[in-house]
Scaffold this active site. Structure first.
Site, PDB file in Angstrom:
ATOM      1  N   HIS A 492       0.846  -1.197   0.000  1.00  0.00           N
ATOM      2  CA  HIS A 492       0.000   0.000   0.000  1.00  0.00           C
ATOM      3  C   HIS A 492       0.882   1.249   0.000  1.00  0.00           C
ATOM      4  O   HIS A 492       1.958   1.279   0.597  1.00  0.00           O
ATOM      5  CB  HIS A 492      -0.915  -0.001   1.222  1.00  0.00           C
ATOM      6  CG  HIS A 492      -2.047   0.969   1.110  1.00  0.00           C
ATOM      7  ND1 HIS A 492      -1.899   2.315   1.369  1.00  0.00           N
ATOM      8  CD2 HIS A 492      -3.356   0.794   0.764  1.00  0.00           C
ATOM      9  CE1 HIS A 492      -3.057   2.924   1.196  1.00  0.00           C
ATOM     10  NE2 HIS A 492      -3.960   2.025   0.821  1.00  0.00           N
ATOM     11  N   GLU A 494       0.733   3.973   1.495  1.00  0.00           N
ATOM     12  CA  GLU A 494       1.059   4.533   2.810  1.00  0.00           C
ATOM     13  C   GLU A 494       2.199   3.762   3.468  1.00  0.00           C
ATOM     14  O   GLU A 494       3.036   4.350   4.162  1.00  0.00           O
ATOM     15  CB  GLU A 494      -0.201   4.516   3.689  1.00  0.00           C
ATOM     16  CG  GLU A 494      -1.255   5.492   3.187  1.00  0.00           C
ATOM     17  CD  GLU A 494      -2.662   5.158   3.657  1.00  0.00           C
ATOM     18  OE1 GLU A 494      -3.591   5.900   3.283  1.00  0.00           O
ATOM     19  OE2 GLU A 494      -2.841   4.157   4.383  1.00  0.00           O
TER      20      GLU A 494
END
Length: 649
Positions: A492, A494
């Site tokens: 991901h 993030e």
């Protein structure tokens, strides 16, 4: 052009490594002597015992031959290319040192099969080093001859074959003799021409009687008929396991009137010890030890001359026995040149090694071709169905999924409440797609106890890149699996941005997740700056190549891809349906390049950029968008169900 250059370099390296490894394997003792020469040149002579240098010899030949075959068949492309580069990065400076200082006459790269000067060897290595650099930069451009699923056959067969060749050559003698004393050599003629001034490698061949110092070289070589020569470079190190057969050979020679001499570089003390130990009565001659090691790779070994021509060689392990010595050499098979010609041995090599691999390659390519035909036929049938105006049903080739990513939201009680609500809602009204919720670690075990995973799959938002150990705060893939979870989100944006997860880290996470039976939702996507620079395709391709494109086809089929434009996560911005479709189609195309059209068509690719109930129908209607990875909208049951219901519209 890049692919052509890489494959030319790959084939050049393969041929050289195969030849170099093979000639070393058929003469492991010769390679051992060369290793000892190096140690002497470095003032390390005697540091390693014989068993260590012979193991090093066999290991080096096995490594070189295997690297060559692996490059030829493009097996473990990244590893084999790096190994070739590592070897040449070591050997090139070494051969430069040899060329400058000349401590030994040649490096022994190709044994006695091809003797190069030290400068020739250095420039050869420079060319090979350049080729190895090219191949190491673009290993995936190497064209495979055998599919990944069958490569283990080539790997195991190659290693076993070359070890068998080296082992048999040690036990018996080199199966291909490239030395000037091979069977069939007219030693008398060669020695005579050397004495007349020709540059031939027989200048150091001499026989000087130990008892009186008489040089009997000419007498022995000019003898009409048979002569036995027992060769032992150093009697102190000679194998004494076949003393009875050696004495039996001497008695046979005496009975039939054949001269029998011992040849050694050892002194009188060692000769006397040998005589005391064996009862030897044959005369000994002093000879140069390097010449003796060149004549036969056995200590002791036996040489049979007829009219100055080498007609037989035996290692001490395979000396003739009483059954072989039942008649004079004149009428015996032993007294004639053997019929195992070089061509016959080459044919045997082709039959035992080249032919099986060639048949495997042909069978593998035929299988791949038939699979392609079947896929093509299936695609044509599908196209006919899709183009048939009487058919309004679109054939589904891959799974549709809506996955929720809760991120770091909701305490345990709120999370359980949301999961229960979703569970009851979707049980009452079955969804038209797969549904997954990926929750923080603390929720997993509790939610798994009541979640109906036939309707809603459970996943984690991350897992560690380590299997176990002292990694405080981490949660391993095995731990995730033990909670009852089926999925895990990896890569991901993030995690990449805030926790600096690199492609190498993600590669390890993917491998561990799959090892523990987890289905991976692998995220890729570009930043706003990368999108504005037009680099989105380049970015997503690099992220796939760095972490999941190393997987074999079987394992890649278990991956779900989630495209998440970073600039559209949590910003309220959303890629248009056309933008999303364009890059989803591109992702599918590079999967097809890597694994083929069938795999690409079966791969589920989700959109993960601020997908909501309002825009989900338009996004999901696109042919290459197979669902969504939902962030904030997955935290409320009604919002999440609104997106799920987009598959009903």
């Amino acid at each position: 052009m890049k692919r052509v250059v890489v494959n030319i370099c790959r084939l050049l390296l393969a041929v050289v490594f195969i030849l170099s490894g093979f000639v070393k394997a058929v003469d492991p003792k010769g390679t051992q002597y060369k290793i000892e020469d190096y140690l002497q040149a470095w003032q390390l002579g005697g540091l390693l015992p014989d068993v260590a240098t012979i193991m090093l010899s066999v290991g080096l030949s096995t490594l070189e031959f295997s690297i060559g075959i692996f490059l030829l068949f493009a097996i473990r492309r990244r590893l084999s290319s790096r190994l070739s580069l590592l070897m040449l990065a070591v050997m090139t400076p070494l051969t430069l040192w040899l060329a400058l200082t000349d401590p030994i006459t040649d490096c022994g790269c190709f044994g006695d099969a091809l003797v190069l000067s030290n400068w020739q060897t250095f420039w050869k290595n420079v060319v090979l080093l350049a080729a190895a650099i090219v191949v190491s930069c673009w290993p995936k451009e190497m064209i495979r001859f055998v599919s990944k699923t069958n490569q283990w056959i080539v790997v195991n067969y190659t290693i076993l074959f070359i070890l068998a060749i080296a082992g048999w050559s040690l036990y018996d003698r080199p199966q291909f003799d490239f030395r000037p004393y091979h069977i069939g050599t007219n030693l008398q003629e060669g020695w005579q021409r050397t004495m007349e001034g020709e540059d031939l490698p027989y200048a150091e061949f001499f026989l000087s009687r130990v008892d009186n110092g008489e040089d009997i070289t000419e007498q022995v070589l000019n003898h009409e008929g048979y002569t036995f020569l027992l060769v032992s470079p150093h009697l102190e190190q000679a194998d004494d396991s076949q003393l009875d057969l050696i004495n039996q050979m001497y008695e046979y020679a005496q009975d039939n009137g054949y001269p029998f001499y011992g040849m050694t570089a050892s002194g009188q003390q060692a000769i006397d010890r040998w005589r005391d130990m064996t009862g030897a009565e044959y005369p000994f001659c002093q000879t140069d030890d390097i010449t003796l090691k060149t004549i036969i790779r056995s200590n002791p070994g036996l040489l049979l001359l007829k009219d100055g021509i080498i007609v037989r060689k035996w290692s001490h392990n395979l000396l003739p026995d009483e059954y072989d010595l039942s008649e004079p050499l004149e009428t015996s098979e032993l007294g004639q040149l053997p019929d195992d010609s070089v061509m016959r041995r080459i044919v045997m090599l082709l039959l035992w090694f080249v032919l099986p691999l060639a048949l495997l390659t042909i069978a593998d390519r035929l299988w791949a071709w038939t699979r392609w035909i079947r896929r093509k036929d299936g695609s044509e049938e599908e196209e006919k169905e899709n183009n048939n105006p009487n058919l309004n049903i679109k054939k589904e080739m891959r799974k549709k999924i809506v996955a929720g990513n809760w991120k770091m939201n909701m305490n345990l009680q709120d999370g359980i409440a949301l999961a229960k609500e979703l569970n009851e809602t979707l049980k009452a009204e079955k969804p038209n797609c797969g549904v997954v919720i990926c929750t923080p670690f603390i929720h997993l075990a509790s939610i798994a106890q009541f979640l109906d995973q036939d309707i809603i799959g459970l996943g984690a938002e991350n897992c560690a890149d380590k299997e176990k150990g002292a990694f405080t705060g981490e949660v391993s893939a095995e731990m995730v699996k033990s909670t009852g979870a089926q999925y895990v989100i990896l890569g991901h944006s993030e995690r990449r941005e805030y926790y600096k997860e690199t492609p190498e880290i993600l590669k390890e996470k993917v491998l561990l997740a799959q090892k523990n039976g987890l289905k991976v939702i692998f995220c890729i996507g570009e930043s706003k700056a990368e999108r504005e620079a037009g680099k989105q395709n380049e970015v997503v391709k690099a992220e796939l190549e760095g972490s999941v494109f190393n997987l074999p086809e079987e394992d890649f089929r278990k991956i779900v891809i989630a495209y998440e434009p970073i600039w559209a996560i949590g910003t309220g911005l959303t890629a248009t349906a056309e933008q999303a479709e364009e890059i989803h189609a591109y992702i599918r195309s590079i999967i097809a390049e890597k694994y083929g059209e069938a795999v690409a068509e079966d791969t589920t690719i989700l959109y993960g950029g601020s997908c909501k109930a309002s825009n989900a129908p338009e996004l999901f209607a696109k042919p290459d968008i197979d669902g969504g990875l939902i962030g904030g909208a997955s935290l409320k049951c009604a919002d999440f169900k609104g997106i799920i219901d987009a598959w009903k519209k």
